[in-house]
Scaffold this motif. Structure first.
Motif, mmCIF file in Angstrom:
data_model
loop_
_atom_site.group_PDB
_atom_site.id
_atom_site.type_symbol
_atom_site.label_atom_id
_atom_site.label_comp_id
_atom_site.label_asym_id
_atom_site.label_seq_id
_atom_site.Cartn_x
_atom_site.Cartn_y
_atom_site.Cartn_z
ATOM 1 N N ASP A 162 -5.310 3.114 -1.634
ATOM 2 C CA ASP A 162 -5.983 3.953 -0.646
ATOM 3 C C ASP A 162 -6.415 5.244 -1.339
ATOM 4 O O ASP A 162 -5.579 6.038 -1.774
ATOM 5 C CB ASP A 162 -5.045 4.253 0.523
ATOM 6 C CG ASP A 162 -5.759 4.947 1.670
ATOM 7 O OD1 ASP A 162 -6.313 6.032 1.439
ATOM 8 O OD2 ASP A 162 -5.762 4.404 2.792
ATOM 9 N N GLU A 184 0.818 -1.214 0.000
ATOM 10 C CA GLU A 184 0.000 0.000 0.000
ATOM 11 C C GLU A 184 0.854 1.267 0.000
ATOM 12 O O GLU A 184 1.649 1.483 0.917
ATOM 13 C CB GLU A 184 -0.905 0.037 1.234
ATOM 14 C CG GLU A 184 -1.749 1.303 1.323
ATOM 15 C CD GLU A 184 -2.456 1.462 2.661
ATOM 16 O OE1 GLU A 184 -3.419 2.243 2.711
ATOM 17 O OE2 GLU A 184 -2.048 0.806 3.645
ATOM 18 N N HIS A 230 -8.860 1.191 0.376
ATOM 19 C CA HIS A 230 -9.329 1.942 1.532
ATOM 20 C C HIS A 230 -10.052 3.184 1.044
ATOM 21 O O HIS A 230 -9.638 3.793 0.056
ATOM 22 C CB HIS A 230 -8.158 2.372 2.429
ATOM 23 C CG HIS A 230 -7.803 1.361 3.458
ATOM 24 N ND1 HIS A 230 -6.608 1.375 4.154
ATOM 25 C CD2 HIS A 230 -8.490 0.294 3.958
ATOM 26 C CE1 HIS A 230 -6.585 0.364 5.001
ATOM 27 N NE2 HIS A 230 -7.702 -0.306 4.898
ATOM 28 N N ILE A 259 1.328 4.981 1.002
ATOM 29 C CA ILE A 259 0.813 5.846 2.060
ATOM 30 C C ILE A 259 1.451 7.217 1.886
ATOM 31 O O ILE A 259 2.675 7.337 1.879
ATOM 32 C CB ILE A 259 1.135 5.273 3.449
ATOM 33 C CG1 ILE A 259 0.461 3.899 3.622
ATOM 34 C CG2 ILE A 259 0.698 6.219 4.554
ATOM 35 C CD1 ILE A 259 0.815 3.198 4.930
ATOM 36 N N GLU A 262 -11.534 3.197 6.249
ATOM 37 C CA GLU A 262 -10.450 3.685 7.095
ATOM 38 C C GLU A 262 -10.574 5.202 7.229
ATOM 39 O O GLU A 262 -9.822 5.961 6.635
ATOM 40 C CB GLU A 262 -9.081 3.299 6.522
ATOM 41 C CG GLU A 262 -7.957 3.546 7.519
ATOM 42 C CD GLU A 262 -6.569 3.336 6.922
ATOM 43 O OE1 GLU A 262 -5.759 2.653 7.556
ATOM 44 O OE2 GLU A 262 -6.304 3.874 5.834
ATOM 45 N N HIS A 290 -5.183 8.560 0.378
ATOM 46 C CA HIS A 290 -3.772 8.880 0.149
ATOM 47 C C HIS A 290 -3.537 9.290 -1.303
ATOM 48 O O HIS A 290 -2.723 10.192 -1.574
ATOM 49 C CB HIS A 290 -2.895 7.689 0.511
ATOM 50 C CG HIS A 290 -2.834 7.416 1.976
ATOM 51 N ND1 HIS A 290 -2.445 8.366 2.895
ATOM 52 C CD2 HIS A 290 -3.139 6.309 2.702
ATOM 53 C CE1 HIS A 290 -2.501 7.860 4.116
ATOM 54 N NE2 HIS A 290 -2.920 6.616 4.025
#
Length: 264
Positions: free
Chosen positions: A176, A142, A202, A144, A238, A179
């Motif tokens: 995500d 992932e 996410h 971030i 999230e 992000h």
């Protein structure tokens, strides 16, 4: 819908003890839950709580290494600690039935060389993939954003895209949306290009990292491209609820949240 929503037990129902959040998630209509670092509960107990509430585990990480850290996979001076921790987490993940185990990359400092971190990250992810052979587990990675965690090595979808050709097809991308919004990246373009490599997502709105519908992200195109890709995995919630978790979940009734561009 094809895909599922997963309750992130590190973000949702935080007014309840962790063991009680499973029941709360099931009562709120979730079939899947996730937690990046569930190790405060023994794996046997975690699995009991899943089974008792008719839940399945969506994904977990191998641990962040402690308070203020975000893993070690890209840090050559922590390779032994990373690999020992990953193997312990793999045993835990197998027992709780998680399909994915995320090796968090870690935070670079001025003492770290980015090229060396890239080399270390690739070596450790390839090692992790080999270590999971024969297990019902896959590696998932992932990006971030540095806006959230300054110095995080795997900070953009662009960095991940550079690495994907060097990784086996059973190493999956963890996208995500929050992000990506921090980085002004096109999530749908990535999903369309790597439809077979996306394992988990996410969601949180931006700015603020609250419920969908509280910020500026247009989630309708994301829903559309996931359906076109035939995605059947999970979208993990999230985000930080603005009030109570249950009150905030009303956004699901209007999913996908649509936002027009400014001026339309």
């Amino acid at each position: 819908m094809g895909y599922h929503f997963s309750a992130h037990l590190g973000f949702l129902f935080k007014d309840l003890p962790l063991e009680v959040r499973f029941e709360a998630a099931a009562a709120a209509g979730f079939d899947y839950v996730e937690h990046p670092s569930p190790f405060e509960l023994p794996a046997k107990r975690f699995r009991e709580l899943l089974d008792q509430n008719g839940l399945r585990m969506a994904q977990m990480s191998s641990g962040n290494g402690g308070a203020g850290l975000k893993g070690f996979a890209a840090l050559s001076d922590h390779t032994d600690a990373f690999r020992e921790g990953y193997l312990r987490a793999a045993d835990y993940a197998e027992e709780v039935g998680s399909p994915f185990l995320h090796p968090m990359a870690g935070l670079m400092t001025e003492a770290h060389d980015r090229a060396e971190c890239q080399k270390t990250w690739l070596e450790n992810v390839l090692w992790a993939q080999e270590a999971l052979k024969g297990r019902a587990l896959n590696v998932i990675v992932e990006p971030i954003s540095e806006a959230t965690f300054p110095g995080y090595y795997l900070s953009t979808l662009g960095v991940l895209e550079e690495m994907l050709p060097e990784l086996p097809e059973n190493v999956y991308a963890f996208v995500d949306i929050f992000h990506a919004a921090c980085n002004h990246e096109d999530v749908c373009a990535f999903i369309r290009k790597y439809a077979d490599r996306v394992g988990h997502l996410h969601i949180a709105d931006h700015p603020g990292r609250h419920e969908p519908g509280t910020g500026e992200i247009d989630f309708a195109p994301v829903d559309r491209c996931l359906k076109e890709a035939g995605f059947t995995g999970c979208l993990g919630l999230e985000y930080h609820p603005m009030a109570s978790t249950n009150d905030g979940l009303i956004w699901r009734d209007s999913w996908p949240i649509f936002r027009t561009k400014s001026g339309e």
